[in-house]
Design a protein around this motif. Structure first.
Motif, mmCIF file in Angstrom:
data_model
loop_
_atom_site.group_PDB
_atom_site.id
_atom_site.type_symbol
_atom_site.label_atom_id
_atom_site.label_comp_id
_atom_site.label_asym_id
_atom_site.label_seq_id
_atom_site.Cartn_x
_atom_site.Cartn_y
_atom_site.Cartn_z
ATOM 1 N N GLU A 1 0.827 -1.212 0.000
ATOM 2 C CA GLU A 1 0.000 0.000 0.000
ATOM 3 C C GLU A 1 0.858 1.258 0.000
ATOM 4 O O GLU A 1 0.501 2.260 -0.633
ATOM 5 N N THR A 2 1.980 1.212 0.695
ATOM 6 C CA THR A 2 2.879 2.366 0.688
ATOM 7 C C THR A 2 3.426 2.604 -0.710
ATOM 8 O O THR A 2 3.461 3.743 -1.195
ATOM 9 N N LEU A 3 3.855 1.544 -1.384
ATOM 10 C CA LEU A 3 4.403 1.696 -2.730
ATOM 11 C C LEU A 3 3.312 2.034 -3.747
ATOM 12 O O LEU A 3 3.592 2.591 -4.806
ATOM 13 N N ARG A 4 2.074 1.714 -3.421
ATOM 14 C CA ARG A 4 0.958 2.119 -4.280
ATOM 15 C C ARG A 4 0.654 3.601 -4.090
ATOM 16 O O ARG A 4 0.622 4.378 -5.047
ATOM 17 N N TYR A 5 0.432 3.982 -2.840
ATOM 18 C CA TYR A 5 -0.032 5.341 -2.552
ATOM 19 C C TYR A 5 1.110 6.361 -2.559
ATOM 20 O O TYR A 5 0.900 7.521 -2.903
ATOM 21 N N HIS A 6 2.293 5.933 -2.160
ATOM 22 C CA HIS A 6 3.456 6.824 -2.121
ATOM 23 C C HIS A 6 4.594 6.248 -2.967
ATOM 24 O O HIS A 6 5.655 5.908 -2.437
ATOM 25 N N PRO A 7 4.423 6.109 -4.277
ATOM 26 C CA PRO A 7 5.527 5.589 -5.090
ATOM 27 C C PRO A 7 6.725 6.521 -5.005
ATOM 28 O O PRO A 7 6.564 7.741 -5.103
ATOM 29 N N PRO A 8 7.928 5.998 -4.787
ATOM 30 C CA PRO A 8 9.107 6.861 -4.658
ATOM 31 C C PRO A 8 9.333 7.751 -5.881
ATOM 32 O O PRO A 8 9.829 8.872 -5.753
ATOM 33 N N VAL A 9 8.983 7.243 -7.052
ATOM 34 C CA VAL A 9 9.084 8.032 -8.290
ATOM 35 C C VAL A 9 7.675 8.189 -8.850
ATOM 36 O O VAL A 9 7.011 7.193 -9.138
ATOM 37 N N ASN B 1 -4.951 2.600 2.463
ATOM 38 C CA ASN B 1 -5.643 1.536 3.192
ATOM 39 C C ASN B 1 -4.974 0.186 2.932
ATOM 40 O O ASN B 1 -5.289 -0.494 1.953
ATOM 41 N N PRO B 2 -4.059 -0.240 3.821
ATOM 42 C CA PRO B 2 -3.353 -1.518 3.614
ATOM 43 C C PRO B 2 -4.284 -2.728 3.579
ATOM 44 O O PRO B 2 -3.945 -3.745 2.980
ATOM 45 N N GLU B 3 -5.450 -2.595 4.200
ATOM 46 C CA GLU B 3 -6.360 -3.742 4.289
ATOM 47 C C GLU B 3 -6.933 -4.143 2.939
ATOM 48 O O GLU B 3 -7.482 -5.239 2.804
ATOM 49 N N ARG B 4 -6.806 -3.287 1.937
ATOM 50 C CA ARG B 4 -7.300 -3.651 0.605
ATOM 51 C C ARG B 4 -6.567 -4.893 0.082
ATOM 52 O O ARG B 4 -7.102 -5.648 -0.725
ATOM 53 N N TRP B 5 -5.302 -5.096 0.550
ATOM 54 C CA TRP B 5 -4.492 -6.206 0.062
ATOM 55 C C TRP B 5 -4.824 -7.521 0.749
ATOM 56 O O TRP B 5 -4.298 -8.577 0.364
ATOM 57 N N LEU B 6 -5.705 -7.463 1.751
ATOM 58 C CA LEU B 6 -6.094 -8.685 2.463
ATOM 59 C C LEU B 6 -7.380 -9.270 1.896
ATOM 60 O O LEU B 6 -7.907 -10.253 2.421
ATOM 61 N N LYS B 7 -7.884 -8.657 0.851
ATOM 62 C CA LYS B 7 -9.085 -9.165 0.175
ATOM 63 C C LYS B 7 -8.868 -9.091 -1.324
ATOM 64 O O LYS B 7 -7.816 -8.635 -1.796
ATOM 65 N N GLU B 8 -9.841 -9.527 -2.074
ATOM 66 C CA GLU B 8 -9.701 -9.550 -3.533
ATOM 67 C C GLU B 8 -9.696 -8.131 -4.093
ATOM 68 O O GLU B 8 -10.523 -7.295 -3.730
ATOM 69 N N LEU B 9 -8.773 -7.870 -4.983
ATOM 70 C CA LEU B 9 -8.653 -6.550 -5.593
ATOM 71 C C LEU B 9 -9.661 -6.391 -6.728
ATOM 72 O O LEU B 9 -10.110 -7.386 -7.310
ATOM 73 N N PRO B 10 -10.026 -5.155 -7.067
ATOM 74 C CA PRO B 10 -10.904 -4.931 -8.220
ATOM 75 C C PRO B 10 -10.304 -5.534 -9.487
ATOM 76 O O PRO B 10 -9.078 -5.526 -9.676
ATOM 77 N N GLY B 11 -11.146 -6.048 -10.348
ATOM 78 C CA GLY B 11 -10.670 -6.707 -11.560
ATOM 79 C C GLY B 11 -9.844 -5.812 -12.461
ATOM 80 O O GLY B 11 -8.947 -6.289 -13.161
#
Length: 300
Positions: free
Chosen positions: A139-147, A207-217
Motif C-alpha cells: 500500500e505504501t508503494l501504491r499510494y506513495h511511489p518513490p518516483v 488503506n493496507p487492508e485492501r491487500w487482504l481481500k480480492e482486488l478490483p478486476g
C-alpha cells in the motif's frame, strides 16, 4: 554549473574507487584467492562484487564492463538502490503515524512472529510470510511511489489501441493513439496507482487492508512488474532490483515498528511531497531545510 561540478566530483571519486577495488581484487587473485564469489572477498559491497564478477574467467571478454561502464553503475547504486527505498520507508512511517490502528496492527503481527526476546530468527521467508507487513509495503508503494512518473521514447512507429475513446482537440473521436518514432511519453505512475477507476472508490485513500481481500478486476489490466503496481514499471526496462528493495523495506519496518512507537512531531498537513526525481517528504513551512520527516519515537 553545480550539476557539472557534482558530476565531475562523482566521476573523480568513482574512478578512484573502481581502480582501488580492481587493484584489491587483482592482488587477491594473485595470492590465490581467485574470483570465486562464494569465497571470502576483500569486500562484499556491491562495487567489489560487481568488479570481481566482471573479472571472473567465466565471463567472456566481449561481455565484460569497461571502467566507464562500471562508473555509470555507481549513480544507480546511490540513487536507485538507496534513495528510493529510504524515502519509501519514510512515507510508510508517515502513513502509519496517521493511522495508529494500522501501526498497532503491524507491531502486533511483528511481535507475535518475532518475540522481543529474539528467540525466533528473522529470515527472508519469515518476513515474506507476514500478511500485514506485505500489505503495508504494497500500500505504501501504491499510494506513495518513490518516483511519481517516468518517461520513455518510442523506438519506432506504432498504434496504441485505447480502452475508452476520447475526443481530440479538433473534435474528432479517437479510439487509438498514433505513435511516431522519437515520440516522448510520460508514464504517470502515481495517477495509475491511485486511480479510482482502477482501484475502486477508495483508490485515493491509504488503506493496507485492501491487500487482504480480492482486488478490483481492473487492477489486473495494469502492465506492472509486481503487485499490479506501476511503482517498479514493467517490461524490459522495469526495475531490476525490486525484490531487494521490497526486502530492504520489510527489514527496516521490522526493526523500527517492532522497537518504537511513532507519532508525527508536526501536523499531518504540514508534511508535503517534493518531487526531485525521488519524491521526498518536506515540512511545508521549512522548505529551505530540505527533506525531513519530524517524528516522535518512543521505545516500545
Amino acid at each position: 554549473r553545480e550539476a557539472r561540478k557534482a558530476r565531475k566530483t562523482i566521476r573523480r571519486i568513482g574512478i578512484g574507487l573502481i581502480e582501488d577495488k580492481i587493484r584489491s581484487v587483482t592482488e587477491e587473485k594473485a595470492s590465490g584467492g581467485g574470483t570465486d564469489l562464494t569465497k571470502s572477498v576483500h569486500d562484499k559491497d556491491l562495487l567489489s562484487l560487481m568488479i570481481k564478477s566482471n573479472m571472473s574467467t567465466t565471463v567472456p571478454p566481449e561481455q565484460r564492463l569497461s571502467i566507464e561502464q562500471m562508473l555509470n553503475q555507481i549513480p544507480t547504486f546511490l540513487i536507485a538502490g538507496h534513495e528510493t527505498t529510504a524515502n519509501a520507508t519514510a512515507w510508510a512511517l508517515y502513513a502509519l503515524c496517521n493511522n495508529p490502528v494500522h501501526q498497532k496492527h503491524l507491531r502486533q503481527e511483528l511481535i507475535e512472529a518475532f518475540p522481543l526476546d529474539d528467540s525466533v530468527p528473522v529470515t527472508i521467508e519469515s518476513l515474506n510470510a507476514l500478511p500485514f507487513l506485505e500489505a503495508v509495503v504494497r500500500e505504501t508503494l501504491r499510494y506513495h511511489p518513490p518516483v511519481e512518473f517516468s518517461a520513455r521514447v518510442a523506438e519506432g512507429d506504432d498504434i496504441i489501441p485505447l480502452d475508452k475513446p476520447y475526443v481530440d482537440r479538433d473534435g474528432k473521436l479517437r479510439d487509438h493513439i498514433q505513435v511516431k518514432k522519437g515520440d516522448h511519453f510520460i508514464i504517470p505512475i502515481m495517477v495509475m496507482n491511485r486511480s479510482t477507476e482502477i482501484w475502486g472508490p477508495d483508490g485515493d485513500v491509504y488503506n493496507p487492508e485492501r491487500w487482504l481481500k480480492e482486488l478490483p478486476g481492473a487492477t489486473s489490466t495494469l502492465p506492472a512488474l509486481w503487485a499490479n503496481l506501476m511503482s517498479f514499471l514493467g517490461g524490459q526496462r522495469a526495475c531490476i532490483g525490486f525484490k531487494f528493495a521490497i526486502l530492504e523495506m520489510k527489514a527496516l519496518l521490522y526493526h523500527l515498528i517492532r522497537s518504537f512507537e511513532f507519532e508525527l512531531a508536526v501536523r499531518p498537513e504540514d508534511i508535503m511531497p517534493q518531487e526531485m526525481i525521488v519524491t521526498r517528504p518536506i515540512v511545508r513551512h521549512e522548505k529551505d531545510k530540505g527533506s525531513q520527516l519530524p517524528v516522535i519515537m518512543r521505545p516500545y
